[in-house]
Scaffold this motif. Sequence first.
Motif, mmCIF file in Angstrom:
data_model
loop_
_atom_site.group_PDB
_atom_site.id
_atom_site.type_symbol
_atom_site.label_atom_id
_atom_site.label_comp_id
_atom_site.label_asym_id
_atom_site.label_seq_id
_atom_site.Cartn_x
_atom_site.Cartn_y
_atom_site.Cartn_z
ATOM 1 N N THR A 9 0.815 -1.215 0.000
ATOM 2 C CA THR A 9 0.000 0.000 0.000
ATOM 3 C C THR A 9 0.847 1.263 0.000
ATOM 4 N N ARG A 10 2.091 1.170 0.455
ATOM 5 C CA ARG A 10 2.964 2.347 0.481
ATOM 6 C C ARG A 10 3.881 2.427 -0.740
ATOM 7 N N CYS A 11 3.680 1.568 -1.683
ATOM 8 C CA CYS A 11 4.513 1.549 -2.896
ATOM 9 C C CYS A 11 3.972 2.523 -3.932
ATOM 10 N N SER A 12 4.848 2.889 -4.860
ATOM 11 C CA SER A 12 4.386 3.684 -6.003
ATOM 12 C C SER A 12 4.770 2.955 -7.280
ATOM 13 N N LEU A 13 3.973 3.151 -8.297
ATOM 14 C CA LEU A 13 4.159 2.450 -9.562
ATOM 15 C C LEU A 13 4.198 3.460 -10.694
ATOM 16 N N LYS A 14 5.192 3.309 -11.564
ATOM 17 C CA LYS A 14 5.298 4.145 -12.762
ATOM 18 C C LYS A 14 5.457 3.210 -13.957
ATOM 19 N N VAL A 15 4.687 3.466 -15.005
ATOM 20 C CA VAL A 15 4.735 2.621 -16.196
ATOM 21 C C VAL A 15 4.853 3.503 -17.426
ATOM 22 N N GLU A 17 6.324 3.102 -21.848
ATOM 23 C CA GLU A 17 6.490 2.093 -22.901
ATOM 24 C C GLU A 17 7.771 1.276 -22.723
ATOM 25 N N ARG A 18 8.777 1.847 -22.071
ATOM 26 C CA ARG A 18 10.077 1.180 -21.951
ATOM 27 C C ARG A 18 10.380 0.615 -20.577
ATOM 28 N N LEU A 19 9.599 1.027 -19.554
ATOM 29 C CA LEU A 19 9.968 0.690 -18.189
ATOM 30 C C LEU A 19 8.745 0.615 -17.289
ATOM 31 N N LEU A 20 8.730 -0.379 -16.419
ATOM 32 C CA LEU A 20 7.763 -0.459 -15.336
ATOM 33 C C LEU A 20 8.581 -0.397 -14.055
ATOM 34 N N LEU A 21 8.255 0.529 -13.167
ATOM 35 C CA LEU A 21 9.044 0.781 -11.974
ATOM 36 C C LEU A 21 8.151 0.733 -10.747
ATOM 37 N N LEU A 22 8.395 -0.245 -9.883
ATOM 38 C CA LEU A 22 7.691 -0.346 -8.616
ATOM 39 C C LEU A 22 8.664 0.090 -7.530
ATOM 40 N N ASP A 23 8.365 1.218 -6.887
ATOM 41 C CA ASP A 23 9.190 1.758 -5.809
ATOM 42 C C ASP A 23 8.606 1.273 -4.491
ATOM 43 N N LEU A 24 9.361 0.480 -3.751
ATOM 44 C CA LEU A 24 8.896 -0.074 -2.484
ATOM 45 C C LEU A 24 8.952 0.948 -1.349
ATOM 46 N N GLY A 25 9.531 2.123 -1.620
ATOM 47 C CA GLY A 25 9.580 3.191 -0.637
ATOM 48 C C GLY A 25 10.795 3.154 0.273
ATOM 49 N N GLU A 26 11.368 1.988 0.446
ATOM 50 C CA GLU A 26 12.578 1.806 1.241
ATOM 51 C C GLU A 26 13.220 0.487 0.824
#
Length: 109
Positions: A9-15, A17-26
């Motif tokens: 729930t504290r993660c952020s997601l960016k998508v 065409e070239r990259l999918l990035l899941l930031d776990l926050g720490e």
Amino acid sequence: MPKTSSPLTRCSLKVTERLLLLDLGEVRRVRSQDGPCLVRYLVVVRERGPYGPLLAREGVAAAQALVYALPVDLLEFSFDARGLSLPGLRFYACEPEFVETPLYAWLEG
């Protein structure tokens, strides 16, 4: 009975065409098909090869990233409290009963 929240729930997601990035926050302890590691980011890129410049543009330290190169449409993902799913890859919020895909990872502890 208290409701428990997902570790995602504290993660952020960016998508893109070239990259999918899941930031776990720490930095978190993660277990993948290759064993345990400490990472902050789960990254899926479309092409193999040098992805360092792509990560640098996103402000991602390669040493803190678990990177998968998959020849899939990155927009074909699903993300919810249980995890992130792409064709051939599944990232679980916690250890699963069984693994559904050849490539996988989950948050430990």
